[in-house]
Design an enzyme around this catalytic site. Structure first.
Site, PDB file in Angstrom:
ATOM      1  N   THR A 260     -12.740 -20.146   1.011  1.00  0.00           N
ATOM      2  CA  THR A 260     -13.652 -20.836   0.081  1.00  0.00           C
ATOM      3  C   THR A 260     -13.003 -22.084  -0.516  1.00  0.00           C
ATOM      4  OG1 THR A 260     -12.869 -19.344  -1.651  1.00  0.00           O
ATOM      5  CG2 THR A 260     -14.973 -18.801  -0.582  1.00  0.00           C
TER       6      THR A 260
ATOM      7  N   PRO B 196     -14.137 -16.386   3.427  1.00  0.00           N
ATOM      8  CA  PRO B 196     -13.828 -15.356   2.442  1.00  0.00           C
ATOM      9  C   PRO B 196     -13.346 -15.955   1.127  1.00  0.00           C
ATOM     10  CG  PRO B 196     -12.478 -15.119   4.441  1.00  0.00           C
ATOM     11  CD  PRO B 196     -13.112 -16.456   4.479  1.00  0.00           C
ATOM     12  N   THR B 197     -13.654 -15.283   0.048  1.00  0.00           N
ATOM     13  CA  THR B 197     -13.074 -15.597  -1.259  1.00  0.00           C
ATOM     14  C   THR B 197     -11.642 -15.056  -1.266  1.00  0.00           C
ATOM     15  OG1 THR B 197     -13.456 -15.402  -3.637  1.00  0.00           O
ATOM     16  CG2 THR B 197     -13.821 -13.428  -2.330  1.00  0.00           C
TER      17      THR B 197
ATOM     18  N   GLY C 213      -6.166  -8.956   9.205  1.00  0.00           N
ATOM     19  CA  GLY C 213      -6.087  -8.466  10.589  1.00  0.00           C
ATOM     20  C   GLY C 213      -5.803  -6.977  10.658  1.00  0.00           C
TER      21      GLY C 213
ATOM     22  N   ASP D  13      -2.783 -25.052 -12.008  1.00  0.00           N
ATOM     23  CA  ASP D  13      -3.936 -24.152 -12.141  1.00  0.00           C
ATOM     24  C   ASP D  13      -4.786 -24.166 -10.876  1.00  0.00           C
ATOM     25  OD1 ASP D  13      -4.836 -24.490 -15.689  1.00  0.00           O
ATOM     26  OD2 ASP D  13      -3.793 -22.891 -14.606  1.00  0.00           O
TER      27      ASP D  13
ATOM     28  N   HIS E 249      -3.162  -9.368  13.748  1.00  0.00           N
ATOM     29  CA  HIS E 249      -3.475  -7.934  13.495  1.00  0.00           C
ATOM     30  C   HIS E 249      -2.531  -7.273  12.493  1.00  0.00           C
ATOM     31  CE1 HIS E 249      -0.141  -7.528  16.264  1.00  0.00           C
ATOM     32  NE2 HIS E 249      -0.065  -6.242  15.957  1.00  0.00           N
TER      33      HIS E 249
ATOM     34  N   TYR F  53      -4.647 -27.381   4.072  1.00  0.00           N
ATOM     35  CA  TYR F  53      -5.172 -26.088   4.565  1.00  0.00           C
ATOM     36  C   TYR F  53      -6.695 -26.143   4.636  1.00  0.00           C
ATOM     37  CZ  TYR F  53      -6.045 -20.971   3.883  1.00  0.00           C
ATOM     38  OH  TYR F  53      -6.473 -19.663   3.954  1.00  0.00           O
TER      39      TYR F  53
HETATM   40  N1  LIG Z   1      -5.452 -13.735   1.805  1.00  0.00           N
HETATM   41  C1  LIG Z   1      -6.447 -14.378   1.244  1.00  0.00           C
HETATM   42  O1  LIG Z   1      -6.645 -14.342   0.028  1.00  0.00           O
HETATM   43  C2  LIG Z   1      -7.398 -15.174   2.093  1.00  0.00           C
HETATM   44  C3  LIG Z   1      -7.231 -15.314   3.479  1.00  0.00           C
HETATM   45  N2  LIG Z   1      -8.149 -16.060   4.184  1.00  0.00           N
HETATM   46  C4  LIG Z   1      -8.006 -16.246   5.643  1.00  0.00           C
HETATM   47  O2  LIG Z   1      -8.015 -14.967   6.277  1.00  0.00           O
HETATM   48  C5  LIG Z   1      -7.194 -15.014   7.450  1.00  0.00           C
HETATM   49  C6  LIG Z   1      -6.153 -13.928   7.361  1.00  0.00           C
HETATM   50  O3  LIG Z   1      -5.388 -14.159   6.206  1.00  0.00           O
HETATM   51  P1  LIG Z   1      -4.317 -13.045   5.716  1.00  0.00           P
HETATM   52  O4  LIG Z   1      -4.588 -11.781   6.429  1.00  0.00           O
HETATM   53  O5  LIG Z   1      -4.312 -13.101   4.230  1.00  0.00           O
HETATM   54  O6  LIG Z   1      -2.962 -13.675   6.260  1.00  0.00           O
HETATM   55  P2  LIG Z   1      -1.535 -12.968   6.474  1.00  0.00           P
HETATM   56  O7  LIG Z   1      -0.536 -14.000   6.140  1.00  0.00           O
HETATM   57  O8  LIG Z   1      -1.508 -11.647   5.819  1.00  0.00           O
HETATM   58  O9  LIG Z   1      -1.523 -12.737   8.058  1.00  0.00           O
HETATM   59  C7  LIG Z   1      -1.521 -13.855   8.885  1.00  0.00           C
HETATM   60  C8  LIG Z   1      -1.304 -13.388  10.298  1.00  0.00           C
HETATM   61  O10 LIG Z   1      -1.298 -14.533  11.129  1.00  0.00           O
HETATM   62  C9  LIG Z   1      -0.292 -14.361  12.089  1.00  0.00           C
HETATM   63  N3  LIG Z   1       0.269 -15.665  12.440  1.00  0.00           N
HETATM   64  C10 LIG Z   1       0.675 -16.648  11.602  1.00  0.00           C
HETATM   65  N4  LIG Z   1       1.156 -17.688  12.316  1.00  0.00           N
HETATM   66  C11 LIG Z   1       1.071 -17.333  13.622  1.00  0.00           C
HETATM   67  C12 LIG Z   1       1.426 -17.957  14.860  1.00  0.00           C
HETATM   68  N5  LIG Z   1       1.968 -19.163  14.879  1.00  0.00           N
HETATM   69  N6  LIG Z   1       1.187 -17.284  16.022  1.00  0.00           N
HETATM   70  C13 LIG Z   1       0.636 -16.051  16.000  1.00  0.00           C
HETATM   71  N7  LIG Z   1       0.261 -15.406  14.879  1.00  0.00           N
HETATM   72  C14 LIG Z   1       0.495 -16.037  13.707  1.00  0.00           C
HETATM   73  C15 LIG Z   1       0.786 -13.474  11.490  1.00  0.00           C
HETATM   74  O11 LIG Z   1       1.332 -12.696  12.556  1.00  0.00           O
HETATM   75  P3  LIG Z   1       2.732 -11.878  12.470  1.00  0.00           P
HETATM   76  O12 LIG Z   1       2.539 -10.860  11.390  1.00  0.00           O
HETATM   77  O13 LIG Z   1       2.850 -11.253  13.836  1.00  0.00           O
HETATM   78  O14 LIG Z   1       3.800 -12.894  12.180  1.00  0.00           O
HETATM   79  C16 LIG Z   1       0.004 -12.635  10.488  1.00  0.00           C
HETATM   80  O15 LIG Z   1      -0.290 -11.370  11.008  1.00  0.00           O
HETATM   81  C17 LIG Z   1      -6.616 -16.422   7.504  1.00  0.00           C
HETATM   82  O16 LIG Z   1      -7.400 -17.231   8.356  1.00  0.00           O
HETATM   83  C18 LIG Z   1      -6.722 -16.908   6.066  1.00  0.00           C
HETATM   84  O17 LIG Z   1      -6.822 -18.317   6.019  1.00  0.00           O
HETATM   85  C19 LIG Z   1      -9.204 -16.696   3.582  1.00  0.00           C
HETATM   86  C20 LIG Z   1      -9.387 -16.575   2.223  1.00  0.00           C
HETATM   87  C21 LIG Z   1      -8.522 -15.799   1.411  1.00  0.00           C
HETATM   88  C1  LIG Z   2      -7.421 -17.856  -1.200  1.00  0.00           C
HETATM   89  C2  LIG Z   2      -7.065 -19.171  -1.794  1.00  0.00           C
HETATM   90  O1  LIG Z   2      -5.742 -19.070  -2.286  1.00  0.00           O
HETATM   91  C3  LIG Z   2      -5.140 -20.279  -2.674  1.00  0.00           C
HETATM   92  O2  LIG Z   2      -5.849 -20.833  -3.744  1.00  0.00           O
HETATM   93  P1  LIG Z   2      -5.698 -20.186  -5.202  1.00  0.00           P
HETATM   94  O3  LIG Z   2      -6.718 -19.131  -5.362  1.00  0.00           O
HETATM   95  O4  LIG Z   2      -5.659 -21.302  -6.208  1.00  0.00           O
HETATM   96  O5  LIG Z   2      -4.256 -19.568  -5.093  1.00  0.00           O
HETATM   97  P2  LIG Z   2      -3.403 -18.510  -5.909  1.00  0.00           P
HETATM   98  O6  LIG Z   2      -3.964 -17.135  -5.660  1.00  0.00           O
HETATM   99  O7  LIG Z   2      -1.998 -18.759  -5.548  1.00  0.00           O
HETATM  100  O8  LIG Z   2      -3.604 -18.940  -7.458  1.00  0.00           O
HETATM  101  C4  LIG Z   2      -4.750 -18.639  -8.166  1.00  0.00           C
HETATM  102  C5  LIG Z   2      -4.503 -18.955  -9.630  1.00  0.00           C
HETATM  103  O9  LIG Z   2      -3.588 -17.963 -10.153  1.00  0.00           O
HETATM  104  C6  LIG Z   2      -2.572 -18.604 -10.913  1.00  0.00           C
HETATM  105  N1  LIG Z   2      -1.360 -17.766 -10.958  1.00  0.00           N
HETATM  106  C7  LIG Z   2      -0.869 -17.198 -12.103  1.00  0.00           C
HETATM  107  N2  LIG Z   2       0.277 -16.521 -11.827  1.00  0.00           N
HETATM  108  C8  LIG Z   2       0.486 -16.657 -10.485  1.00  0.00           C
HETATM  109  C9  LIG Z   2       1.533 -16.174  -9.630  1.00  0.00           C
HETATM  110  O10 LIG Z   2       2.501 -15.482 -10.064  1.00  0.00           O
HETATM  111  N3  LIG Z   2       1.403 -16.470  -8.305  1.00  0.00           N
HETATM  112  C10 LIG Z   2       0.364 -17.214  -7.810  1.00  0.00           C
HETATM  113  N4  LIG Z   2       0.309 -17.469  -6.493  1.00  0.00           N
HETATM  114  N5  LIG Z   2      -0.630 -17.729  -8.613  1.00  0.00           N
HETATM  115  C11 LIG Z   2      -0.551 -17.435  -9.936  1.00  0.00           C
HETATM  116  C12 LIG Z   2      -2.387 -19.927 -10.179  1.00  0.00           C
HETATM  117  O11 LIG Z   2      -1.707 -20.849 -11.024  1.00  0.00           O
HETATM  118  C13 LIG Z   2      -3.825 -20.309  -9.905  1.00  0.00           C
HETATM  119  O12 LIG Z   2      -4.411 -20.882 -11.034  1.00  0.00           O
HETATM  120  C14 LIG Z   2      -5.094 -21.238  -1.532  1.00  0.00           C
HETATM  121  O13 LIG Z   2      -4.462 -20.646  -0.448  1.00  0.00           O
HETATM  122  C15 LIG Z   2      -6.488 -21.523  -1.112  1.00  0.00           C
HETATM  123  O14 LIG Z   2      -6.432 -22.371  -0.003  1.00  0.00           O
HETATM  124  C16 LIG Z   2      -7.183 -20.258  -0.802  1.00  0.00           C
HETATM  125  O15 LIG Z   2      -7.824 -20.138   0.222  1.00  0.00           O
END
Ligand SMILES: NC(=O)C1=CN([C@@H]2O[C@H](COP(=O)(O)OP(=O)(O)OC[C@H]3O[C@@H](n4cnc5c(N)ncnc54)[C@H](OP(=O)(O)O)[C@@H]3O)[C@@H](O)[C@H]2O)C=CC1
Ligand SMILES: C[C@H]1O[C@H](OP(=O)(O)OP(=O)(O)OC[C@H]2O[C@@H](n3cnc4c(=O)[nH]c(N)nc43)[C@H](O)[C@@H]2O)[C@@H](O)[C@@H](O)C1=O
Length: 359
Positions: A109, A164-165, A17, A323, A12, A137
């Site tokens: 995705t 999700p993307t 969350g 990349d 959350h 992952y």
């Molecule tokens: N961000 C993105 O671009 C994307 C995210 N997703 C998916 O969406 C979901 C949420 O991602 P996002 O909100 O970005 O992630 P965040 O890293 O922002 O948040 C992850 C949360 O998971 C909790 N968490 C991690 N490990 C544990 C553990 N061992 N026990 C209990 N809680 C835990 C953390 O809790 P606390 O804060 O209390 O430590 C945190 O609140 C995930 O399943 C991710 O794979 C999918 C695609 C893209």
């Molecule tokens: C959500 C998605 O997110 C991840 O996949 P990703 O999209 O490849 O991840 P990214 O956001 O880190 O990178 C996207 C692109 O961006 C370029 N890039 C440039 N400059 C920076 C930079 O400064 N930081 C980062 N992180 N990337 C950079 C980087 O080199 C790459 O080409 C995985 O968690 C995957 O499992 C997943 O679920």
């Protein structure tokens, strides 16, 4: 879901969350259950069983996971597969044991093949090799999809997976080594602008958000320049330069986190495995893509952020950084057919995110 249903949001405090929690509160859901990872480590099977016994949630949003950008995924490979499998197995299994009415599992995705036909349809899952940098992952997420599907088929549960993307928004992860691209570029370009304006106060305030190794405080500006250099924000003789990882050529799709939360609640309320089966919907794919259906190159994303922030400097490309997948555009027609589409476009989202970030 009724307004007083017992709803557990796992994760959350995270990007997704927290957005789901805010969305539910704004819509009058008054019986939300939440635990931080220090209160309840979801990798701990016994602790999760006790939690479900005590709290008896009726609905579960599984938005807790080990999450990170491309370099974090590629560096902490064992942690990404171990932690995510443990979290998912514990929460999905206990949701079955305790008769949770519906669970929404968040995948990603990255589950689709590296060379997936574009845009990526749900049925392309497992049709080719994955992108290596985030394979641990992705395998964990695919296991989560298959676990929901298998529990639905064997035990008649109603566990839906959404893919999700790339997401962005308030409470994102801004750790420049472990975060995703959008928050990382937003922060680096913000620091670049402060540097070109000699605004050391903003720089110090920002760097305080991350533990500053090696900063003694004796000569703050020199320390700050050292830190900025480490994070890829450089002062050169032709002005300030900000580093972009990779070539800048990869395409990425970005969905605003509050739109994502809206989609999660929509799916939780509107879609269930049983009615899909009754409507003879192809229920083998118990997952739905969530996205905008539009993508942008990393280079153009950086230029969009540069314009929003008002940075005048230049970019340079760190081609020693990966990349990853060159393109991973989601096909969102299934979700559109169910009646959902996103609201906030990338330009508007970046503007809102920067307003939140710099406050
Ligand atoms: N961000 C993105 O671009 C994307 C995210 N997703 C998916 O969406 C979901 C949420 O991602 P996002 O909100 O970005 O992630 P965040 O890293 O922002 O948040 C992850 C949360 O998971 C909790 N968490 C991690 N490990 C544990 C553990 N061992 N026990 C209990 N809680 C835990 C953390 O809790 P606390 O804060 O209390 O430590 C945190 O609140 C995930 O399943 C991710 O794979 C999918 C695609 C893209
Ligand atoms: C959500 C998605 O997110 C991840 O996949 P990703 O999209 O490849 O991840 P990214 O956001 O880190 O990178 C996207 C692109 O961006 C370029 N890039 C440039 N400059 C920076 C930079 O400064 N930081 C980062 N992180 N990337 C950079 C980087 O080199 C790459 O080409 C995985 O968690 C995957 O499992 C997943 O679920």
């Amino acid at each position: 879901m009724k307004k007083d249903s017992r709803i557990y949001i796992a994760g959350h405090r995270g990007l997704v969350g927290s957005a789901i929690t805010n969305h539910l509160e704004e819509h009058g859901f008054s019986n939300l259950i939440a635990r931080t990872s220090s209160e309840l480590d979801l990798r701990d099977t016994r602790a999760v069983a006790v939690f479900f016994e005590e709290e008896q949630p009726e609905y579960v949003f599984l938005a807790a996971a080990k999450v990170g950008g491309i370099v974090a995924n590629n560096t902490y490979r064992a942690d990404f597969i171990h932690d995510n499998l443990m979290i998912q197995n514990n929460v999905i299994h206990q949701s079955y044991v305790h008769g949770v009415k519906k669970l929404l599992f968040l995948g990603s995705t990255c589950i689709y093949p590296k060379e997936c036909p574009q845009p990526m349809k749900e049925e392309y899952l497992l049709t080719g090799p994955l992108e290596y940098t985030n394979e641990p992952y992705a395998i964990a997420k695919i296991a989560g999809i298959k676990m929901c599907e298998s529990y639905n088929l064997q035990y008649g549960t109603d566990f839906i997976s959404v893919m999700p993307t790339n997401l962005y928004g308030p409470n994102d992860n801004f750790d420049l080594e472990k975060s995703h691209v959008l928050p990382a570029l937003l922060r680096k370009i913000h620091l670049g602008k402060a540097l070109e304006q000699g605004d050391w106060k903003t720089i110090q305030r920002d760097l305080d958000r991350l533990p500053i190794e090696g900063v003694t405080g004796q000569s703050p500006q020199e320390d700050q320049l050292k830190m900025l250099h480490k994070y890829g924000v450089l002062l050169s003789d032709h002005g300030v330069q900000v580093e972009i990882w990779g070539t800048g050529a990869p395409m990425r799709e970005f969905l605003w986190s509050q739109d994502m939360a809206d989609a999660c609640v929509f799916v939780m309320q509107k879609v269930d495995f049983k009615n899909l089966a009754e409507e003879n919907v192809d229920v083998r794919n118990t997952h739905l893509n969530i996205g905008t259906g539009q993508d942008i190159s990393i280079k153009d994303l950086a230029l969009l952020i540069k314009k929003e922030v008002g940075f005048q400097g230049e970019f340079f490309f760190r081609e020693d950084k990966p990349d990853g997948t060159l393109k991973k555009l989601t096909d969102v027609s299934k979700l559109k057919d169910l009646g959902w589409r996103y609201n906030v476009n990338l330009e508007n989202g970046v503007k809102r995110m920067y307003e939140w970030y710099k406050e």
